[in-house]
Design a protein around this motif. Structure first.
Motif, PDB file in Angstrom:
ATOM      1  N   VAL A 103      57.328  38.645  40.142  1.00 11.47           N
ATOM      2  CA  VAL A 103      55.915  38.262  40.194  1.00 11.47           C
ATOM      3  C   VAL A 103      55.586  37.679  41.703  1.00 11.47           C
ATOM      4  O   VAL A 103      54.506  38.068  42.459  1.00 11.47           O
ATOM      5  CB  VAL A 103      55.179  37.532  39.174  1.00 11.47           C
ATOM      6  N   ASP A 136      53.432  38.124  31.741  1.00 11.88           N
ATOM      7  CA  ASP A 136      53.005  37.780  33.014  1.00 11.88           C
ATOM      8  C   ASP A 136      52.725  38.900  34.243  1.00 11.88           C
ATOM      9  O   ASP A 136      51.941  39.037  34.933  1.00 11.88           O
ATOM     10  CB  ASP A 136      53.969  36.769  33.619  1.00 11.88           C
ATOM     11  N   GLN A 164      49.418  40.070  36.136  1.00 13.49           N
ATOM     12  CA  GLN A 164      49.543  39.997  37.709  1.00 13.49           C
ATOM     13  C   GLN A 164      48.751  41.239  38.059  1.00 13.49           C
ATOM     14  O   GLN A 164      48.048  41.384  38.872  1.00 13.49           O
ATOM     15  CB  GLN A 164      50.782  39.884  38.275  1.00 13.49           C
ATOM     16  N   GLN A 194      45.281  41.564  37.599  1.00 12.70           N
ATOM     17  CA  GLN A 194      44.618  41.005  38.515  1.00 12.70           C
ATOM     18  C   GLN A 194      44.422  41.640  39.901  1.00 12.70           C
ATOM     19  O   GLN A 194      43.488  41.614  40.425  1.00 12.70           O
ATOM     20  CB  GLN A 194      45.380  39.566  38.790  1.00 12.70           C
TER      21      GLN A 194
END
Lengths: 162, 138
Positions: free
Chosen positions: A3, B66, B70, B73
């Motif tokens: 990420v 997660d 992301q 987003q």
């Protein structure tokens, strides 16, 4: 991919602002410096990040917007082609006509004749979305497209961006 | 009306920022704002549309992992979410009022086929088209 290596959504939002500004005024000159300033990043960073975010370099995106708008004006108005060229951000009629034909496969007057002969799109959908659907999908540079289609080598190489 | 669409949600990057935008700038009212741990169910309502709620949701765990959160987003920030349309009586007046409140317009009012429209974005990147209702469609 972790990420942490992904683009920051806040940066993407600022890059979107540069794209929005080109959309709103595609006839204006958009030097890299001006675009980078809108996004609040350096020029080098801007060009790289914009392409990574939106799939095309910023100036090629601008070109597609100008062509989309020129096409709409050809279809929906009776303005002279030279007026449309200047109104959509080109500095020369020759560059406009050549780029238009290289990307859309027809000269501005051919395209006008063809599109004015068919009915208007449904008025129930917002016009800008319908118009965007006809935006040229320019996945390679115009110069590259010309190289692949030698019959179109009719003029000197020009820069993609006026 | 007792049947129909009740809630449609938007993804936003920050719910406090979103509620400030939709309530203070656009004039919506908060309908529901409840929390369960980190999760916050937040909906707002247009003052003239009591049967419909607009959800302002944050892409987050545990609903999304997660990496997916992301990705969502990023999609929102790139303006890639589907079109939203806000209908108003007077587009130019609404444009003046909302611009003065700091709404980020991406297109000023344009007359098209007899109707006037403008565009703006919320802070997250969701794009709205603001269209003046045609007199014959009201």
């Amino acid at each position: 991919m972790s990420v942490a290596a992904r683009p920051d959504p806040k940066l993407l939002r600022r890059l979107l602002r540069a794209k929005d500004r080109m959309d709103a005024a595609s006839h204006e000159p958009w030097p890299m410096e001006r675009l980078a300033e809108v996004s609040g990043v350096s020029q080098a960073h801007f060009a790289r990040s914009f392409k990574a975010a939106f799939g095309v370099p910023p100036h090629r995106y601008l070109l597609t917007r100008r062509l989309e708008r020129a096409r709409a004006l050809l279809r929906d108005t009776d303005a002279r082609i030279i007026e449309i060229a200047f109104q959509t951000g080109w500095n020369s009629l020759g560059t406009f006509g050549r780029t238009f034909r290289d990307v859309l496969g027809a000269t501005p007057s051919e395209l006008r004749a063809r599109e004015q002969a068919v009915a208007r799109p449904l008025e129930r959908a917002p016009a800008c979305y319908l118009s965007a659907a006809q935006r040229p999908n320019l996945m390679s540079a115009v110069s590259e497209k010309r190289r692949r289609e030698p019959r179109h080598m009719s003029g000197p190489e020009e820069r993609e961006v006026p | 009306m007792s049947q129909g669409v009740g809630v449609v949600g938007l993804y936003v990057r920050d719910q406090d920022e979103a509620v400030a935008f939709y309530v203070e700038k656009l004039g919506f009212a908060v309908h529901t704002d409840v929390r369960n741990g980190d999760y916050r169910w937040l909906t707002v309502q247009h003052p003239e549309q009591p049967s419909f709620q607009l959800g302002l949701f944050k892409p987050q765990a545990p609903t999304l992992d997660d990496a997916t959160a992301q990705t969502v987003q990023e999609i929102v920030a790139k303006g890639a979410m589907p079109p939203l349309v806000l209908v108003v009586d007077d587009c130019r007046a609404a444009y003046d009022r909302l611009s003065a409140r700091g709404v980020e317009f991406t297109q000023s009012p344009v007359d098209r086929y007899g109707a006037v429209d403008a565009s703006f974005r919320d802070p997250s990147g969701n794009g709205w088209k603001m269209i003046e209702a045609r007199p014959d469609a009201r």
